[in-house]
Design a protein around this motif. Sequence first.
Motif, PDB file in Angstrom:
ATOM      1  N   LEU A  62       1.118   9.319   2.622  1.00  0.00           N
ATOM      2  CA  LEU A  62      -0.333   9.175   2.723  1.00  0.00           C
ATOM      3  C   LEU A  62      -0.708   8.063   3.696  1.00  0.00           C
ATOM      4  O   LEU A  62      -1.660   8.199   4.466  1.00  0.00           O
ATOM      5  CB  LEU A  62      -0.949   8.899   1.349  1.00  0.00           C
ATOM      6  CG  LEU A  62      -0.861  10.024   0.319  1.00  0.00           C
ATOM      7  CD1 LEU A  62      -1.589   9.631  -0.956  1.00  0.00           C
ATOM      8  CD2 LEU A  62      -1.396  11.329   0.863  1.00  0.00           C
TER       9      LEU A  62
ATOM     10  N   ASN B 145       0.830  -1.210   0.000  1.00  0.00           N
ATOM     11  CA  ASN B 145       0.000   0.000   0.000  1.00  0.00           C
ATOM     12  C   ASN B 145       0.859   1.253   0.000  1.00  0.00           C
ATOM     13  O   ASN B 145       0.508   2.252  -0.619  1.00  0.00           O
ATOM     14  CB  ASN B 145      -0.963  -0.010   1.182  1.00  0.00           C
ATOM     15  CG  ASN B 145      -2.128  -0.941   0.953  1.00  0.00           C
ATOM     16  OD1 ASN B 145      -2.541  -1.153  -0.171  1.00  0.00           O
ATOM     17  ND2 ASN B 145      -2.650  -1.516   2.009  1.00  0.00           N
TER      18      ASN B 145
ATOM     19  N   LYS C 220       1.855   1.877  -3.474  1.00  0.00           N
ATOM     20  CA  LYS C 220       0.767   2.447  -4.273  1.00  0.00           C
ATOM     21  C   LYS C 220       0.489   3.894  -3.882  1.00  0.00           C
ATOM     22  O   LYS C 220       0.346   4.764  -4.723  1.00  0.00           O
ATOM     23  CB  LYS C 220      -0.524   1.639  -4.101  1.00  0.00           C
ATOM     24  CG  LYS C 220      -0.489   0.264  -4.699  1.00  0.00           C
ATOM     25  CD  LYS C 220      -1.856  -0.396  -4.699  1.00  0.00           C
ATOM     26  CE  LYS C 220      -2.443  -0.548  -3.339  1.00  0.00           C
ATOM     27  NZ  LYS C 220      -3.636  -1.395  -3.280  1.00  0.00           N
ATOM     28  N   TRP C 221       0.339   4.129  -2.582  1.00  0.00           N
ATOM     29  CA  TRP C 221      -0.171   5.414  -2.099  1.00  0.00           C
ATOM     30  C   TRP C 221       0.902   6.354  -1.563  1.00  0.00           C
ATOM     31  O   TRP C 221       0.596   7.496  -1.249  1.00  0.00           O
ATOM     32  CB  TRP C 221      -1.210   5.183  -0.991  1.00  0.00           C
ATOM     33  CG  TRP C 221      -2.443   4.529  -1.490  1.00  0.00           C
ATOM     34  CD1 TRP C 221      -2.828   3.239  -1.300  1.00  0.00           C
ATOM     35  CD2 TRP C 221      -3.463   5.129  -2.282  1.00  0.00           C
ATOM     36  NE1 TRP C 221      -4.023   2.994  -1.916  1.00  0.00           N
ATOM     37  CE2 TRP C 221      -4.439   4.142  -2.534  1.00  0.00           C
ATOM     38  CE3 TRP C 221      -3.647   6.394  -2.814  1.00  0.00           C
ATOM     39  CZ2 TRP C 221      -5.578   4.394  -3.280  1.00  0.00           C
ATOM     40  CZ3 TRP C 221      -4.782   6.647  -3.558  1.00  0.00           C
ATOM     41  CH2 TRP C 221      -5.729   5.655  -3.780  1.00  0.00           C
TER      42      TRP C 221
ATOM     43  N   TRP D 241      -5.152   5.190   7.327  1.00  0.00           N
ATOM     44  CA  TRP D 241      -5.804   4.414   6.275  1.00  0.00           C
ATOM     45  C   TRP D 241      -6.884   3.544   6.898  1.00  0.00           C
ATOM     46  O   TRP D 241      -6.881   3.307   8.097  1.00  0.00           O
ATOM     47  CB  TRP D 241      -4.796   3.581   5.494  1.00  0.00           C
ATOM     48  CG  TRP D 241      -3.981   2.651   6.317  1.00  0.00           C
ATOM     49  CD1 TRP D 241      -2.832   2.948   6.991  1.00  0.00           C
ATOM     50  CD2 TRP D 241      -4.257   1.287   6.604  1.00  0.00           C
ATOM     51  NE1 TRP D 241      -2.376   1.848   7.674  1.00  0.00           N
ATOM     52  CE2 TRP D 241      -3.237   0.807   7.448  1.00  0.00           C
ATOM     53  CE3 TRP D 241      -5.263   0.414   6.220  1.00  0.00           C
ATOM     54  CZ2 TRP D 241      -3.201  -0.502   7.917  1.00  0.00           C
ATOM     55  CZ3 TRP D 241      -5.221  -0.889   6.698  1.00  0.00           C
ATOM     56  CH2 TRP D 241      -4.192  -1.331   7.522  1.00  0.00           C
TER      57      TRP D 241
END
Length: 164
Positions: A26, A18, A21-22, A31
């Motif tokens: 972030l 993740n 990806k992010w 999350w």
Amino acid sequence: MEETVKAKSPDVQALKQNEKKWTPTLMKAGWSAIPNIIIEKQRALGLDALDVNILLHLIQYWWTEDNVPRPAVGTIAEALNVTPRTIQKRITSMQKIGLIKRDERRHSKFGSQTNLYRFDGLIAACTPHALEKIAAAKKKAEEEKDRVKRKKPKLVVNNDAPGS
């Protein structure tokens, strides 16, 4: 001296994916995990886009099973750029169809505390859809396995044939 290498847990691996990806920035800001079936089957569940956004907002406060979310209606309304009354109406609607349970915490002497929200109804409503999706994925995987098996060439050598 032999060095022990610890395998990364699936949770750590997922977090690293993740972050890829992010971005770590972030992810460090927070999350939430939400089952895809809620997004995919929102229409079948009787949810509209605002309902899903409200659920997403509520879910971001649900960190552990026993620590249910309790954000203020005004907090949700401000984040979604709607009035608190709109949030109240949509939560009541989701409550009436059994997707969420709202535990009001009214105290006459000191006013009210924020409501508690539970998702047992949403989980129950999503479960048949999830089971159907899992079964379909399993069937598709089996069909693909059979298809690949049928396509494999079979080498046949007949050693008894004349001239071999």
